[in-house]
Design an enzyme around this catalytic site. Sequence first.
Site, short mmCIF file in Angstrom:
data_model
loop_
_atom_site.label_atom_id
_atom_site.label_comp_id
_atom_site.label_asym_id
_atom_site.label_seq_id
_atom_site.Cartn_x
_atom_site.Cartn_y
_atom_site.Cartn_z
CE LYS A 179 -1.58 2.68 3.20
NZ LYS A 179 -1.61 3.85 2.51
CD GLU B 261 11.93 3.23 10.05
OE1 GLU B 261 12.29 4.20 10.94
OE2 GLU B 261 11.58 3.33 8.86
CD GLU C 165 11.01 12.69 13.05
OE1 GLU C 165 11.93 12.05 12.00
OE2 GLU C 165 9.87 12.17 13.31
#
Length: 480
Positions: free
Chosen positions: A175, A248, A381
Amino acid sequence: MAPQVDITVFPGNIVNNEFAATTTTRHAINPSTGEALPEVPVSTKDDVDVAVAHARTAFKTWSKVPFAERARLLLAFANAIEENREQLERLLVLEQGKPLGLAKMEFDMGIQWLRTFATMEVKDEVLDDNEDRIITQTFPPLGVCCGIVPWNWPVLLGLGKIGPALITGNTIIIKPSPFTPYCDLKLGEIGMKIFPEGVLQVLSGGDDLGPMLTEHPGIDKISFTGSSDTGKLVMQSCSKTLKRVTLELGGNDPAIICEDADFSVTVPKVATMAFLNSGQICMLVKRVYVHESIYDKFRDAIVEFTKTVVKTGDGFEDGVLVGPLQNSMQYEKVKDMYADIKHQGYKMALEGHAMTNSKGFFITPSIIDNPPEDSRIVVEEPFGPVIPLLKWSDEDDVIERANSLKMGLGASVWSKDLDRADRMARELSAGSVWINSHFDVAPNVPFGGHKWSGIGSEWGMTGLKGYCNSRSIWKWKKVM
Protein backbone atom coordinates in the site's frame (compact mmCIF):
# COMPACT_ATOMS: atom_id res chain seq x y z
CA MET A 1 14.52 -7.58 -22.35
CA ALA A 2 12.35 -6.34 -19.50
CA PRO A 3 8.87 -4.94 -20.21
CA GLN A 4 8.96 -1.15 -20.50
CA VAL A 5 6.50 0.83 -18.39
CA ASP A 6 4.67 4.02 -19.37
CA ILE A 7 4.92 6.48 -16.48
CA THR A 8 2.05 8.62 -17.77
CA VAL A 9 -0.70 6.00 -17.48
CA PHE A 10 -1.92 4.12 -14.39
CA PRO A 11 -4.70 1.75 -15.53
CA GLY A 12 -5.47 0.30 -12.11
CA ASN A 13 -4.25 -1.57 -9.08
CA ILE A 14 -1.95 -4.55 -9.59
CA VAL A 15 -4.06 -7.55 -8.59
CA ASN A 16 -3.29 -11.16 -9.50
CA ASN A 17 -0.95 -10.01 -12.30
CA GLU A 18 -3.60 -7.88 -13.96
CA PHE A 19 -4.62 -4.22 -13.94
CA ALA A 20 -7.70 -3.86 -11.74
CA ALA A 21 -9.56 -0.62 -12.39
CA THR A 22 -11.53 0.99 -9.57
CA THR A 23 -14.80 2.91 -9.75
CA THR A 24 -13.12 5.99 -8.26
CA THR A 25 -9.76 7.58 -8.96
CA ARG A 26 -7.73 10.38 -7.43
CA HIS A 27 -4.49 12.18 -8.13
CA ALA A 28 -1.50 13.37 -6.13
CA ILE A 29 0.32 16.67 -6.48
CA ASN A 30 3.78 17.52 -7.81
CA PRO A 31 5.26 19.22 -4.71
CA SER A 32 7.57 21.42 -6.80
CA THR A 33 4.81 22.96 -8.91
CA GLY A 34 1.50 22.28 -7.17
CA GLU A 35 0.25 20.69 -10.40
CA ALA A 36 -1.88 17.57 -10.56
CA LEU A 37 -0.24 14.25 -11.45
CA PRO A 38 -2.06 11.38 -13.26
CA GLU A 39 -5.15 9.68 -11.87
CA VAL A 40 -4.60 6.54 -9.77
CA PRO A 41 -6.98 3.96 -8.29
CA VAL A 42 -8.92 4.39 -5.05
CA SER A 43 -9.40 0.95 -3.51
CA THR A 44 -12.50 -0.19 -1.66
CA LYS A 45 -12.98 -2.98 0.86
CA ASP A 46 -14.12 -5.23 -1.97
CA ASP A 47 -10.86 -4.55 -3.80
CA VAL A 48 -8.94 -5.48 -0.66
CA ASP A 49 -10.94 -8.69 -0.23
CA VAL A 50 -10.17 -9.75 -3.80
CA ALA A 51 -6.45 -9.05 -3.46
CA VAL A 52 -6.21 -10.87 -0.13
CA ALA A 53 -8.03 -13.91 -1.56
CA HIS A 54 -5.57 -14.08 -4.45
CA ALA A 55 -2.62 -13.66 -2.08
CA ARG A 56 -3.84 -16.50 0.13
CA THR A 57 -4.26 -18.78 -2.86
CA ALA A 58 -0.82 -17.87 -4.19
CA PHE A 59 0.80 -18.48 -0.80
CA LYS A 60 -0.08 -22.19 -0.94
CA THR A 61 2.27 -22.71 -3.87
CA TRP A 62 4.73 -19.82 -3.50
CA SER A 63 5.66 -20.93 0.03
CA LYS A 64 6.77 -24.29 -1.42
CA VAL A 65 8.89 -22.79 -4.21
CA PRO A 66 12.57 -23.58 -3.51
CA PHE A 67 14.76 -20.75 -2.28
CA ALA A 68 16.89 -20.84 -5.43
CA GLU A 69 13.87 -20.18 -7.65
CA ARG A 70 12.56 -17.39 -5.43
CA ALA A 71 16.03 -15.82 -5.55
CA ARG A 72 16.14 -16.13 -9.34
CA LEU A 73 12.83 -14.28 -9.69
CA LEU A 74 13.90 -11.60 -7.23
CA LEU A 75 17.04 -11.00 -9.29
CA ALA A 76 14.95 -10.86 -12.46
CA PHE A 77 12.76 -8.26 -10.76
CA ALA A 78 15.83 -6.21 -9.83
CA ASN A 79 17.12 -6.41 -13.40
CA ALA A 80 13.77 -5.33 -14.84
CA ILE A 81 13.64 -2.33 -12.51
CA GLU A 82 17.15 -1.39 -13.60
CA GLU A 83 16.13 -1.47 -17.27
CA ASN A 84 13.27 0.94 -16.47
CA ARG A 85 15.09 3.04 -13.91
CA GLU A 86 15.73 6.21 -15.93
CA GLN A 87 12.06 7.02 -16.45
CA LEU A 88 11.18 5.75 -12.96
CA GLU A 89 13.75 8.10 -11.43
CA ARG A 90 12.06 11.02 -13.18
CA LEU A 91 8.70 9.79 -11.92
CA LEU A 92 10.08 9.69 -8.39
CA VAL A 93 11.22 13.33 -8.65
CA LEU A 94 7.78 14.35 -9.93
CA GLU A 95 5.83 12.64 -7.16
CA GLN A 96 8.20 12.98 -4.20
CA GLY A 97 10.09 16.19 -4.99
CA LYS A 98 13.56 14.93 -4.11
CA PRO A 99 16.50 15.95 -6.32
CA LEU A 100 17.24 13.72 -9.29
CA GLY A 101 20.61 12.72 -7.84
CA LEU A 102 18.90 11.48 -4.67
CA ALA A 103 16.28 9.67 -6.76
CA LYS A 104 19.12 7.87 -8.56
CA MET A 105 20.62 6.99 -5.19
CA GLU A 106 17.29 5.59 -4.03
CA PHE A 107 17.08 3.32 -7.07
CA ASP A 108 20.72 2.31 -6.65
CA MET A 109 19.94 1.25 -3.11
CA GLY A 110 16.62 -0.42 -3.90
CA ILE A 111 18.14 -2.56 -6.65
CA GLN A 112 21.14 -3.43 -4.45
CA TRP A 113 18.78 -4.37 -1.62
CA LEU A 114 16.85 -6.80 -3.83
CA ARG A 115 20.03 -8.42 -5.10
CA THR A 116 21.33 -8.83 -1.56
CA PHE A 117 18.06 -10.26 -0.25
CA ALA A 118 18.29 -12.85 -3.05
CA THR A 119 21.43 -14.20 -1.34
CA MET A 120 19.96 -14.32 2.17
CA GLU A 121 18.43 -17.70 2.94
CA VAL A 122 16.88 -18.22 6.35
CA LYS A 123 18.11 -21.72 7.13
CA ASP A 124 17.15 -24.24 9.75
CA GLU A 125 19.22 -24.08 12.93
CA VAL A 126 20.19 -27.17 14.92
CA LEU A 127 19.82 -26.33 18.60
CA ASP A 128 20.75 -29.70 20.09
CA ASP A 129 22.08 -32.94 18.62
CA ASN A 130 23.00 -35.94 20.74
CA GLU A 131 22.66 -39.71 20.58
CA ASP A 132 19.00 -39.56 21.63
CA ARG A 133 17.53 -36.64 19.71
CA ILE A 134 18.02 -33.70 17.41
CA ILE A 135 16.19 -30.42 17.93
CA THR A 136 15.89 -28.12 14.92
CA GLN A 137 14.48 -24.60 14.76
CA THR A 138 12.79 -23.93 11.44
CA PHE A 139 11.40 -20.70 10.02
CA PRO A 140 8.24 -21.20 7.94
CA PRO A 141 6.77 -18.12 6.22
CA LEU A 142 3.88 -16.32 7.89
CA GLY A 143 1.46 -16.14 4.94
CA VAL A 144 0.04 -12.96 3.45
CA CYS A 145 1.99 -9.84 4.37
CA CYS A 146 1.18 -6.18 3.79
CA GLY A 147 3.72 -3.40 3.45
CA ILE A 148 2.51 0.12 4.24
CA VAL A 149 5.00 2.45 2.58
CA PRO A 150 5.64 6.12 3.49
CA TRP A 151 6.00 9.07 1.14
CA ASN A 152 9.62 10.00 1.86
CA TRP A 153 11.35 6.89 0.40
CA PRO A 154 8.60 5.09 -1.56
CA VAL A 155 10.97 3.02 -3.72
CA LEU A 156 13.61 1.87 -1.23
CA LEU A 157 11.12 1.25 1.57
CA GLY A 158 8.70 -0.45 -0.82
CA LEU A 159 11.37 -2.79 -2.18
CA GLY A 160 12.74 -3.14 1.35
CA LYS A 161 9.46 -4.83 2.29
CA ILE A 162 8.88 -6.74 -0.95
CA GLY A 163 12.29 -8.43 -0.95
CA PRO A 164 12.26 -9.91 2.58
CA ALA A 165 8.63 -11.01 2.29
CA LEU A 166 9.06 -12.81 -1.03
CA ILE A 167 12.47 -14.40 -0.41
CA THR A 168 11.12 -16.00 2.79
CA GLY A 169 8.14 -17.49 0.95
CA ASN A 170 5.37 -15.03 1.78
CA THR A 171 3.07 -13.18 -0.57
CA ILE A 172 2.74 -9.42 -0.16
CA ILE A 173 0.35 -6.56 -0.81
CA ILE A 174 1.94 -3.10 -1.00
CA LYS A 175 0.00 0.00 0.00
CA PRO A 176 1.75 3.17 -1.15
CA SER A 177 1.21 6.51 0.52
CA PRO A 178 -1.64 8.51 -1.07
CA PHE A 179 0.95 11.25 -1.59
CA THR A 180 3.36 9.02 -3.58
CA PRO A 181 1.52 6.11 -5.23
CA TYR A 182 3.12 6.27 -8.68
CA CYS A 183 6.47 4.49 -8.47
CA ASP A 184 5.08 1.70 -6.28
CA LEU A 185 2.29 1.04 -8.79
CA LYS A 186 4.90 0.86 -11.56
CA LEU A 187 7.04 -1.51 -9.51
CA GLY A 188 3.98 -3.73 -9.18
CA GLU A 189 3.42 -3.48 -12.93
CA ILE A 190 6.97 -4.68 -13.56
CA GLY A 191 6.55 -7.45 -11.02
CA MET A 192 3.39 -8.85 -12.61
CA LYS A 193 5.47 -9.92 -15.61
CA ILE A 194 7.91 -11.80 -13.36
CA PHE A 195 6.25 -13.35 -10.31
CA PRO A 196 3.41 -15.88 -10.26
CA GLU A 197 -0.15 -14.59 -9.92
CA GLY A 198 -1.02 -13.16 -6.51
CA VAL A 199 2.54 -13.09 -5.16
CA LEU A 200 3.10 -9.32 -5.45
CA GLN A 201 0.11 -6.96 -5.55
CA VAL A 202 -0.21 -3.19 -5.14
CA LEU A 203 -3.32 -1.37 -3.91
CA SER A 204 -3.59 2.42 -4.15
CA GLY A 205 -6.13 4.40 -2.16
CA GLY A 206 -6.93 7.11 0.32
CA ASP A 207 -6.50 7.39 4.07
CA ASP A 208 -9.17 4.75 4.68
CA LEU A 209 -7.23 2.00 2.89
CA GLY A 210 -4.74 1.47 5.72
CA PRO A 211 -7.35 0.40 8.30
CA MET A 212 -8.98 -1.92 5.74
CA LEU A 213 -5.67 -3.76 5.50
CA THR A 214 -4.59 -3.69 9.15
CA GLU A 215 -7.96 -5.04 10.28
CA HIS A 216 -8.33 -7.65 7.54
CA PRO A 217 -8.44 -11.20 8.99
CA GLY A 218 -6.78 -12.65 5.88
CA ILE A 219 -3.55 -10.70 6.34
CA ASP A 220 -0.94 -12.25 8.64
CA LYS A 221 1.61 -9.45 9.02
CA ILE A 222 1.81 -5.69 8.64
CA SER A 223 5.14 -3.97 8.03
CA PHE A 224 4.56 -0.27 8.60
CA THR A 225 6.90 2.67 8.19
CA GLY A 226 5.62 6.05 9.31
CA SER A 227 5.03 8.29 12.30
CA SER A 228 4.89 7.07 15.88
CA ASP A 229 1.34 8.35 16.31
CA THR A 230 0.11 6.41 13.29
CA GLY A 231 2.17 3.40 14.36
CA LYS A 232 0.21 3.23 17.61
CA LEU A 233 -3.03 3.13 15.62
CA VAL A 234 -1.64 0.42 13.35
CA MET A 235 -0.64 -1.68 16.33
CA GLN A 236 -4.05 -1.21 17.93
CA SER A 237 -5.76 -2.22 14.70
CA CYS A 238 -3.54 -5.28 14.21
CA SER A 239 -4.28 -6.46 17.74
CA LYS A 240 -7.86 -7.26 16.73
CA THR A 241 -6.63 -10.23 14.71
CA LEU A 242 -3.28 -10.74 16.50
CA LYS A 243 -1.34 -9.95 13.34
CA ARG A 244 2.41 -9.95 13.43
CA VAL A 245 3.63 -6.38 13.12
CA THR A 246 6.88 -4.56 12.42
CA LEU A 247 6.85 -0.83 13.10
CA GLU A 248 9.61 1.48 11.87
CA LEU A 249 8.59 4.83 13.28
CA GLY A 250 9.80 8.38 13.83
CA GLY A 251 13.14 9.53 15.11
CA ASN A 252 14.85 12.53 16.63
CA ASP A 253 18.47 11.53 16.11
CA PRO A 254 21.18 13.24 18.19
CA ALA A 255 24.68 13.81 16.85
CA ILE A 256 27.30 14.35 19.56
CA ILE A 257 30.29 16.38 18.35
CA CYS A 258 33.33 15.93 20.59
CA GLU A 259 36.00 18.60 21.03
CA ASP A 260 38.51 16.68 18.88
CA ALA A 261 36.18 16.10 15.92
CA ASP A 262 37.67 16.59 12.46
CA PHE A 263 35.84 19.63 11.07
CA SER A 264 36.73 18.80 7.46
CA VAL A 265 34.69 15.61 7.76
CA THR A 266 32.15 16.49 10.43
CA VAL A 267 30.78 19.80 9.16
CA PRO A 268 29.84 18.75 5.58
CA LYS A 269 28.61 15.33 6.67
CA VAL A 270 26.42 16.61 9.52
CA ALA A 271 24.94 19.39 7.37
CA THR A 272 24.23 17.01 4.52
CA MET A 273 22.74 14.39 6.85
CA ALA A 274 20.51 17.07 8.38
CA PHE A 275 19.14 18.60 5.18
CA LEU A 276 19.12 15.63 2.77
CA ASN A 277 15.66 15.08 1.27
CA SER A 278 14.65 18.38 2.92
CA GLY A 279 15.10 16.76 6.33
CA GLN A 280 12.34 14.27 5.54
CA ILE A 281 14.10 11.09 6.63
CA CYS A 282 13.46 9.58 10.04
CA MET A 283 17.14 8.64 10.53
CA LEU A 284 18.69 12.01 9.72
CA VAL A 285 20.49 14.25 12.22
CA LYS A 286 17.82 16.19 14.12
CA ARG A 287 19.73 17.49 17.19
CA VAL A 288 23.42 18.51 17.14
CA TYR A 289 25.21 18.54 20.52
CA VAL A 290 28.52 20.40 20.12
CA HIS A 291 31.22 20.55 22.81
CA GLU A 292 31.31 24.04 24.23
CA SER A 293 35.04 24.48 23.53
CA ILE A 294 34.43 24.27 19.75
CA TYR A 295 30.80 25.41 19.64
CA ASP A 296 31.28 28.86 18.08
CA LYS A 297 33.75 27.60 15.50
CA PHE A 298 31.51 24.66 14.57
CA ARG A 299 28.40 26.86 14.37
CA ASP A 300 30.08 29.32 12.05
CA ALA A 301 31.48 26.54 9.86
CA ILE A 302 28.20 24.68 9.43
CA VAL A 303 26.34 27.93 8.70
CA GLU A 304 28.91 28.84 6.05
CA PHE A 305 28.73 25.38 4.48
CA THR A 306 24.94 25.47 4.40
CA LYS A 307 24.83 28.97 2.92
CA THR A 308 27.37 28.24 0.20
CA VAL A 309 26.86 24.55 -0.64
CA VAL A 310 23.33 23.50 0.32
CA LYS A 311 21.12 24.60 -2.57
CA THR A 312 17.31 24.66 -2.45
CA GLY A 313 15.26 24.20 -5.62
CA ASP A 314 13.36 21.95 -8.02
CA GLY A 315 14.55 18.36 -8.12
CA PHE A 316 15.55 18.61 -11.78
CA GLU A 317 17.89 21.58 -11.19
CA ASP A 318 21.61 20.86 -11.03
CA GLY A 319 23.25 20.88 -7.62
CA VAL A 320 20.06 20.89 -5.55
CA LEU A 321 20.18 19.14 -2.16
CA VAL A 322 16.97 20.54 -0.63
CA GLY A 323 13.87 20.03 -2.76
CA PRO A 324 10.32 20.90 -1.71
CA LEU A 325 8.53 19.51 1.30
CA GLN A 326 6.58 16.59 -0.09
CA ASN A 327 3.03 17.74 0.65
CA SER A 328 1.03 20.69 1.92
CA MET A 329 0.40 19.05 5.30
CA GLN A 330 4.11 18.70 6.01
CA TYR A 331 4.77 22.15 4.56
CA GLU A 332 2.36 23.73 7.04
CA LYS A 333 3.83 21.74 9.94
CA VAL A 334 7.33 22.98 9.18
CA LYS A 335 6.13 26.56 8.70
CA ASP A 336 4.44 26.31 12.10
CA MET A 337 7.73 25.16 13.63
CA TYR A 338 9.51 28.14 12.05
CA ALA A 339 6.81 30.46 13.40
CA ASP A 340 7.24 29.01 16.90
CA ILE A 341 11.01 29.55 16.74
CA LYS A 342 10.46 33.21 15.86
CA HIS A 343 7.72 33.64 18.44
CA GLN A 344 9.94 32.24 21.20
CA GLY A 345 12.74 34.56 20.16
CA TYR A 346 15.35 31.84 19.73
CA LYS A 347 18.56 32.97 18.10
CA MET A 348 18.97 31.85 14.50
CA ALA A 349 22.47 31.15 13.30
CA LEU A 350 20.91 30.75 9.84
CA GLU A 351 17.36 31.91 9.19
CA GLY A 352 15.29 29.85 6.79
CA HIS A 353 12.06 30.88 5.14
CA ALA A 354 9.25 29.65 2.94
CA MET A 355 9.81 30.55 -0.72
CA THR A 356 6.56 32.41 -1.34
CA ASN A 357 7.47 33.16 -4.96
CA SER A 358 6.90 29.50 -5.85
CA LYS A 359 3.79 27.34 -6.19
CA GLY A 360 5.75 24.48 -4.66
CA PHE A 361 6.33 23.62 -1.01
CA PHE A 362 9.85 25.05 -0.68
CA ILE A 363 11.45 26.04 2.63
CA THR A 364 15.14 26.93 2.93
CA PRO A 365 17.34 25.49 5.72
CA SER A 366 17.49 26.99 9.19
CA ILE A 367 20.01 26.46 12.00
CA ILE A 368 18.95 27.41 15.54
CA ASP A 369 21.64 28.62 17.95
CA ASN A 370 21.52 26.83 21.32
CA PRO A 371 17.76 26.84 22.08
CA PRO A 372 16.44 25.52 25.41
CA GLU A 373 16.52 21.75 25.86
CA ASP A 374 12.73 21.66 26.32
CA SER A 375 11.95 23.74 23.21
CA ARG A 376 9.77 22.32 20.44
CA ILE A 377 12.64 22.39 17.96
CA VAL A 378 14.61 20.05 20.25
CA VAL A 379 11.81 17.85 21.58
CA GLU A 380 9.75 17.40 18.40
CA GLU A 381 10.89 15.90 15.12
CA PRO A 382 10.36 18.72 12.58
CA PHE A 383 10.76 16.48 9.49
CA GLY A 384 11.96 19.53 7.60
CA PRO A 385 15.19 21.44 6.85
CA VAL A 386 15.82 22.83 10.34
CA ILE A 387 18.24 21.74 13.10
CA PRO A 388 19.15 23.02 16.57
CA LEU A 389 22.75 23.28 17.76
CA LEU A 390 23.19 22.72 21.50
CA LYS A 391 26.22 23.10 23.81
CA TRP A 392 27.60 20.39 26.07
CA SER A 393 30.59 20.04 28.38
CA ASP A 394 30.09 16.88 30.46
CA GLU A 395 30.04 13.46 28.76
CA ASP A 396 27.55 11.85 31.13
CA ASP A 397 25.25 14.86 30.84
CA VAL A 398 25.20 14.91 27.04
CA ILE A 399 24.46 11.19 26.88
CA GLU A 400 21.57 11.68 29.29
CA ARG A 401 20.26 14.56 27.17
CA ALA A 402 20.64 12.55 23.97
CA ASN A 403 18.68 9.68 25.54
CA SER A 404 16.04 11.86 27.21
CA LEU A 405 13.36 11.71 24.51
CA LYS A 406 10.88 8.95 23.73
CA MET A 407 12.49 8.44 20.32
CA GLY A 408 15.45 6.11 19.81
CA LEU A 409 15.98 5.40 16.13
CA GLY A 410 19.53 6.55 15.39
CA ALA A 411 22.40 8.51 16.94
CA SER A 412 26.00 9.35 16.18
CA VAL A 413 29.25 10.27 17.95
CA TRP A 414 32.00 12.25 16.22
CA SER A 415 35.54 12.01 17.63
CA LYS A 416 39.09 11.09 16.62
CA ASP A 417 39.32 9.04 19.83
CA LEU A 418 37.63 5.86 18.62
CA ASP A 419 37.75 4.13 22.00
CA ARG A 420 35.99 7.05 23.63
CA ALA A 421 33.46 7.25 20.79
CA ASP A 422 32.77 3.53 21.04
CA ARG A 423 32.23 3.83 24.81
CA MET A 424 29.77 6.68 24.29
CA ALA A 425 28.00 4.89 21.43
CA ARG A 426 27.25 1.92 23.66
CA GLU A 427 25.48 4.25 26.09
CA LEU A 428 23.10 5.66 23.48
CA SER A 429 19.59 4.22 23.34
CA ALA A 430 19.05 3.89 19.60
CA GLY A 431 18.64 1.07 17.12
CA SER A 432 21.53 2.32 14.97
CA VAL A 433 24.55 4.21 16.26
CA TRP A 434 27.28 5.52 13.97
CA ILE A 435 30.78 6.71 14.83
CA ASN A 436 32.05 9.54 12.60
CA SER A 437 29.12 9.08 10.25
CA HIS A 438 25.34 9.09 10.22
CA PHE A 439 22.53 7.37 8.29
CA ASP A 440 24.54 4.45 6.92
CA VAL A 441 22.24 1.55 6.05
CA ALA A 442 22.71 -1.80 4.35
CA PRO A 443 20.36 -4.63 3.35
CA ASN A 444 22.23 -7.20 5.44
CA VAL A 445 22.21 -5.02 8.58
CA PRO A 446 19.04 -4.84 10.69
CA PHE A 447 17.63 -1.47 11.63
CA GLY A 448 14.81 -0.51 13.91
CA GLY A 449 14.10 1.69 16.87
CA HIS A 450 14.12 1.73 20.63
CA LYS A 451 11.23 3.15 22.66
CA TRP A 452 8.66 4.97 20.50
CA SER A 453 10.77 4.62 17.36
CA GLY A 454 9.42 1.19 16.61
CA ILE A 455 9.00 -2.49 17.30
CA GLY A 456 11.01 -5.19 15.57
CA SER A 457 13.61 -4.76 12.86
CA GLU A 458 13.72 -4.39 9.10
CA TRP A 459 16.44 -5.96 6.92
CA GLY A 460 19.32 -8.20 7.90
CA MET A 461 18.63 -11.78 8.96
CA THR A 462 16.80 -10.38 11.99
CA GLY A 463 14.41 -8.54 9.69
CA LEU A 464 13.92 -11.54 7.41
CA LYS A 465 13.05 -13.74 10.38
CA GLY A 466 10.36 -11.18 11.20
CA TYR A 467 8.55 -12.54 8.14
CA CYS A 468 8.70 -16.07 9.54
CA ASN A 469 7.22 -18.11 12.34
CA SER A 470 9.51 -20.10 14.61
CA ARG A 471 8.91 -23.83 14.72
CA SER A 472 10.94 -26.22 16.89
CA ILE A 473 11.09 -29.82 15.68
CA TRP A 474 12.08 -32.46 18.24
CA LYS A 475 13.21 -35.64 16.52
CA TRP A 476 13.90 -38.64 18.76
CA LYS A 477 16.36 -41.00 17.11
CA LYS A 478 15.14 -44.09 18.97
CA VAL A 479 11.56 -45.22 19.24
CA MET A 480 10.59 -44.86 22.88
